[in-house]
Design a protein around this motif. Structure first.
Motif, mmCIF file in Angstrom:
data_model
loop_
_atom_site.group_PDB
_atom_site.id
_atom_site.type_symbol
_atom_site.label_atom_id
_atom_site.label_comp_id
_atom_site.label_asym_id
_atom_site.label_seq_id
_atom_site.Cartn_x
_atom_site.Cartn_y
_atom_site.Cartn_z
ATOM 1 N N ILE A 148 8.632 30.949 -27.398
ATOM 2 C CA ILE A 148 8.389 29.698 -28.119
ATOM 3 C C ILE A 148 6.891 29.413 -28.058
ATOM 4 O O ILE A 148 6.311 29.324 -26.969
ATOM 5 N N ARG A 150 18.072 21.512 -31.014
ATOM 6 C CA ARG A 150 16.841 20.751 -31.193
ATOM 7 C C ARG A 150 15.665 21.703 -31.438
ATOM 8 O O ARG A 150 14.831 21.474 -32.315
ATOM 9 N N LEU A 151 15.641 22.776 -30.681
ATOM 10 C CA LEU A 151 14.586 23.770 -30.816
ATOM 11 C C LEU A 151 14.616 24.403 -32.211
ATOM 12 O O LEU A 151 13.581 24.577 -32.867
ATOM 13 N N GLY A 193 5.884 25.048 -29.976
ATOM 14 C CA GLY A 193 7.099 24.365 -30.409
ATOM 15 C C GLY A 193 7.940 25.158 -31.389
ATOM 16 O O GLY A 193 8.992 24.700 -31.822
ATOM 17 N N ILE A 195 13.323 21.858 -34.703
ATOM 18 C CA ILE A 195 11.855 21.710 -34.632
ATOM 19 C C ILE A 195 11.175 22.929 -35.256
ATOM 20 O O ILE A 195 10.236 22.810 -36.038
ATOM 21 N N SER A 196 11.696 24.126 -34.910
ATOM 22 C CA SER A 196 11.098 25.368 -35.425
ATOM 23 C C SER A 196 11.170 25.402 -36.938
ATOM 24 O O SER A 196 10.188 25.692 -37.624
ATOM 25 N N GLY A 250 8.784 22.969 -38.520
ATOM 26 C CA GLY A 250 7.413 23.476 -38.435
ATOM 27 C C GLY A 250 7.153 24.560 -39.470
ATOM 28 O O GLY A 250 6.129 24.561 -40.147
ATOM 29 N N ASP A 265 10.166 28.435 -32.177
ATOM 30 C CA ASP A 265 10.916 29.564 -31.629
ATOM 31 C C ASP A 265 10.691 30.760 -32.547
ATOM 32 O O ASP A 265 11.034 30.709 -33.745
#
Lengths: 349, 255
Positions: free
Chosen positions: B61, A17-18, B64, A21-22, A25, B66
């Motif tokens: 992080i 998920r991270l 949001g 999202i990264s 973005g 990483d």
């Protein structure tokens, strides 16, 4: 399922998920950046122009050297072209002239022409009888009243009777006239009709042609060497100019990087600055070369140098093209030099 | 908003790591002081956040994102999401106050019209509206720092990091700068400030994170005060503070 396995699955799902999202973005960031490409490029040009103004003395020095380089390149090309053209023109002027006894008939001349034309080195053959030679003489002297005044009908008849019929030959290769000489000296019809008092003329202007050809070669080689030397000097000067600009703005560059300036924003102005030097050098070199050539052209013509090809280029619409070549060449030299400096000194940015 | 999970960084040639297993979690809209002596690792931590340096191990992080996934080509875009204030202001010396602030917006691709609308407002926020046409060398240290802050907040970042923003300023100016940062924090920006200044830390009573020898040795969540000299020396293996980052790390160890 054990607690450990459950925990592992949760962890992997969280990581996934991270990552998602990264990446999303970052993709949005890239998209936003690409939306303003034209605006950003315009700003880079603005910064580069301002920077050119701030470093005016260094920029001027770099521009002057680059202009000199471009002028040398122009002179090299022009010298090579006009000397080669002159040599060609002189080669074209060569006539092997064979003189025949006066009153040799047109039929005989035609037969002689047929025999000599069999040689593969022959480009053109032009014959004229004694009457035609006399007509040529009159035409050549039509403005010389003092000559024409003394020629009455009696004298005209004497002149026609005395004038040799002639054969003018142009060849492909002036260095190899032996086969033609052999025909002229051994063919029966030739030996029977040639005027023994006027020997055929060979190799006219050969020495001059050789000299001009070698000058053309020297101009080409020397010019290229000189142009390369100045090209290297130009590149080094632009390189140093940009290097000094980079060093003097090191803090500024660091700050630009930290507040999120793109690579193009940091490096672009240096490239633009060098390109401006190049474009100005191109314009200056174009103007100097044009007027320099206009000034020299009549003098060169007076010495029998063929400047017609260059003149026709400069007097036609191609002049714009020549200027464009100067400008593009200047900009290119500037860009290459600046790129080298930027690559070397801003690699980490 | 800012999450460091077991971050370690050792510079080549150093015997000790600059950051040693540091975990820190800063929530949105927090105002955090990062205190510590020279060499404690404050600047390294800041550099990690701005992606000037990469950790040897651990996860960072920010907002949001990483930072492991932030490649070189993403860095400018990533940095534009942060506001950065420097100890030595780092203003463009040959540009006016207005141009310095406008520059940050220009590189973000903002239109000229929007820039003309935004910059005066930001200058008003930092109380420099009447100094717009001056060059940095014509301003006092405090004014220069306010320009630097104006530049960093012009893009309305969610995070603002300030590396010793008051180090070169007198007491009164320091108070003005901190008040300004507080005002920006009130607008919803998360703020991380490194400082040596005991006065401002104690005065503001915000969260205070203390670094010592590359480790977090103290984390006072609220009403924090400067007690660097009293901070205990880190023991190895150190677990100075329990943060969500630590929790994450703990889970990983279990795995």
């Amino acid at each position: 399922m054990t607690n450990e396995a459950k925990s592992g699955q949760t962890k992997a799902a969280k990581e996934q998920r991270l990552k998602s999202i990264s990446k999303k973005g970052l993709k949005t960031m890239q998209k936003n950046r690409n939306r303003h490409v034209v605006r950003n490029k315009a700003r880079v040009v603005k910064y580069g122009t301002k920077s050119f103004g701030r470093n005016i003395w260094l920029s001027t020095a770099a521009t002057v050297v680059m202009a000199i380089t471009l002028i040398i390149l122009f002179v090299t090309v022009v010298a090579s072209v006009i000397l080669t053209n002159t040599a060609e023109m002189m080669k074209d002027k060569i006539d092997i002239t064979i003189y025949f006894k006066p009153n040799t008939s047109q039929e005989v001349l035609d037969e002689l022409e047929g025999r000599i034309s069999s040689d593969p080195n022959i480009k053109t053959v032009d014959t004229s009888t004694s009457e035609q030679e006399y007509e040529k003489f009159l035409k050549e002297n039509e403005n010389s009243d003092d000559i024409l005044e003394v020629i009455d009908s009696e004298m005209a008849a004497v002149m026609v009777a005395k004038m040799q019929a002639t054969m003018r030959i142009k060849v492909y290769n002036v260095d190899n006239l032996n086969s033609i000489k052999q025909i002229v000296e051994t063919d029966e019809l030739f030996t029977a009709n040639t005027d023994k008092e006027m020997a055929p003329t060979y190799d006219v202007n050969q020495a001059e042609i050789n000299t001009i050809t070698s000058w053309a070669r020297i101009a080409r080689t020397g010019g290229i060497i000189l142009a390369i030397v100045f090209l290297v000097i130009s590149i080094l000067i632009i390189f140093s100019t940009i290097r000094m600009a980079i060093f003097s703005r090191r803090e500024e560059i660091y700050m630009m990087n930290l507040v999120g300036a793109d690579k193009g924003f940091v490096r672009g102005p240096f490239l633009v600055e060098a390109e401006i030097c190049g474009v100005i050098a191109g314009v200056v070199a174009g103007i100097v070369s044009y007027f320099g050539f206009e000034f020299m052209s009549p003098k060169l013509t007076k010495y029998g140098i063929d400047v017609s090809q260059i003149n026709s280029i400069l007097e036609s619409n191609q002049l714009v093209l020549v200027f464009l070549v100067f400008i593009v060449a200047g900009a290119l030299i500037g860009r290459i030099s600046a790129r080298l400096a930027v690559h070397k000194y801003l690699r980490k940015t | 908003m800012i999450l460091l999970d077991s971050v370690t960084k050792k510079y080549a040639g150093d015997t000790e790591p600059a950051l040693d297993d540091v975990s820190l979690h800063i929530e949105p809209n927090e105002f955090v002081f990062l205190v510590g002596k020279s060499g404690a690792g404050k600047s390294t931590l800041m550099k990690m956040i701005t992606k000037e340096e990469n950790p040897d191990s651990g996860k960072i992080i920010i907002g949001g994102i990483d930072l492991d996934y932030v490649k070189k080509r993403h860095i400018p875009g990533y940095r534009r999401r942060l506001g950065v204030v420097f100890q030595d202001f780092k203003l463009l010396p040959r540009r006016t106050v207005y141009e310095n602030v406008a520059f940050a917006l220009e590189i973000a691709g903002m239109s000229g019209k929007d820039i003309r609308r935004t910059v005066p407002k930001v200058l008003e926020l930092v109380d420099l509206a009447d100094q717009a046409k001056k060059f940095p060398h014509q301003l006092s240290g405090g004014q220069q720092q306010r320009v630097s802050i104006a530049r960093s907040v012009a893009r309305q970042p969610k995070i603002l990091i300030a590396d010793e923003p008051t180090a070169n300023l007198d007491k009164l100016t320091t108070k003005e700068i901190i008040d300004l940062l507080k005002k920006i924090n009130d607008f919803g920006t998360t703020i991380l400030v490194t400082t040596h200044n005991e006065g401002i830390v104690n005065n503001l009573q915000k969260r205070v994170v203390t670094l010592k020898n590359g480790k977090i040795v103290d984390d006072q969540k609220t009403g924090g005060v400067y007690k660097l000299d009293e901070a205990p020396a880190p023991k190895r293996p150190a677990r100075a503070v329990q943060t969500p980052g630590h929790a994450l790390k703990t889970r990983r160890k279990v795995i």
